[in-house]
Design an enzyme around this catalytic site. Sequence first.
Site, short mmCIF file in Angstrom:
data_model
loop_
_atom_site.label_atom_id
_atom_site.label_comp_id
_atom_site.label_asym_id
_atom_site.label_seq_id
_atom_site.Cartn_x
_atom_site.Cartn_y
_atom_site.Cartn_z
N ASP A 27 -18.36 4.17 40.37
CA ASP A 27 -18.60 5.58 40.12
C ASP A 27 -18.74 5.89 38.64
O ASP A 27 -19.35 6.89 38.26
CB ASP A 27 -17.48 6.41 40.72
N ARG A 31 -17.09 16.85 41.39
CA ARG A 31 -16.24 15.65 41.45
C ARG A 31 -16.28 15.03 40.07
O ARG A 31 -17.37 14.66 39.59
CB ARG A 31 -16.71 14.68 42.52
N ARG A 38 -21.69 11.99 49.48
CA ARG A 38 -20.82 11.24 48.59
C ARG A 38 -21.54 9.98 48.12
O ARG A 38 -22.64 9.68 48.56
CB ARG A 38 -19.50 10.86 49.29
N GLY A 39 -20.89 9.25 47.21
CA GLY A 39 -21.49 8.05 46.66
C GLY A 39 -22.18 8.37 45.34
O GLY A 39 -23.00 9.29 45.28
N GLN A 66 -13.93 5.08 54.61
CA GLN A 66 -15.38 4.99 54.36
C GLN A 66 -15.93 3.63 54.76
O GLN A 66 -17.09 3.51 55.12
CB GLN A 66 -15.70 5.28 52.90
N ASN A 70 -13.89 2.68 40.52
CA ASN A 70 -14.46 2.63 41.87
C ASN A 70 -13.39 3.08 42.85
O ASN A 70 -12.24 3.35 42.48
CB ASN A 70 -14.95 1.22 42.21
#
Length: 390
Positions: A253, A98, A64-65, A212, A263
């Site tokens: 993001d 995503r 992720r990220g 997270q 975000n």
Amino acid sequence: MADPYGVRQAGAVAPAVPALRWEELPEGPVVVLLDQTRLPAEEIELVCTDVPALVEAIRTLAVRGAPLLGIAGAYGVALAAARGFDAADAAASLAYARPTAVNLAYGVRRAVAAYDGALLAGQSPEEAAGAALAAARAVHAEDARASARMAEHGLALLGELLPGGGHRILTHCNTGALVSGGEGTAFAVALAAHRAGELRRLWVDETRPLLQGARLTAYEAARAGMAYTVLPDGAAGSLFAAGEVDAVLIGADRIAADGAVANKVGSYPLAVLARYHHVPFVVVAPTTTLDPETEEGALIEVEQRAGHEVTEISLPHVLAAGTDAGVGVPVAPLGAQAYNPAFDVTPAELVTAIVTEAGVVSPVTRDSLAEVCSTSRFAKSRSGNGMMAE
């Protein structure tokens, strides 16, 4: 006087396991991921032999990220090509695994363009697969360099905004080496402040519902020996009211053409709090996160995730008394409806600055973002009023 809220682990080291790597095995190439769903309890790797496995890892947040998703997408195309699968089909499934993180589609496009270009040039499928892999490695290396430059620019900005050091920084979600080819985005700036002896406290929002911050940012902060404190998301307001926050640093993001920032959900309330309390609200993201094709923040597609992430507490890899691994523990009545957006969108007028590898954008306007999108180097420094030159 000792800080009663602080946690410090002197001499701690960075994670020994990289967040993502390409490996050539006798039976064929693979993409190896550090499974972030297992952290902080275990550092366990996932081995993806094909694109469906990688897509599943992306959707379940094992990887992720935003920046790292771009790297993963590029390696995914290379993996499909190297194993003889259809690169276009792989690209389609990866790019939309995503929807909010623009970097994912960017990395996929880079690798596909290299693959298609090689085929158009008359190269063999094997050579085209090599071109896709080279593109993926380039995306990976570029992100590592971008991370280092963002840390430099961000530390300089903190020095301008908060002269004297002793910064107390609040962050949300995870923005460190676990999301990057380097040391991260917003976390990399905080880490640079720590190394310079200018970080007094890193306030870490736990970041519900998947934690997270508590699981991943605290893990990285502890490894780096930083002074950090985890807090419930809802406690941030009391910190601001007490004057305990000097700056907010978050990642992104997707950043729309008008400067609106998508975000992790919970970022927008922090921006409102920061504005009310006259605290700088700084976004740190590589230029690959800027999306000039999305005209305004209202047009950003916000991923909606499963309701059970809110109505249950999942303990997939930690055994509680009487609970089997992989079972969610209900925290809401059976059948309760849940609203679970993965992101929220912060308007540009609440953002003090956007730090990129190309420099600092402040104030955040459509024109200043268009300029940073058009070039990564600037002839003139306009720190604090435009963009700082590289």
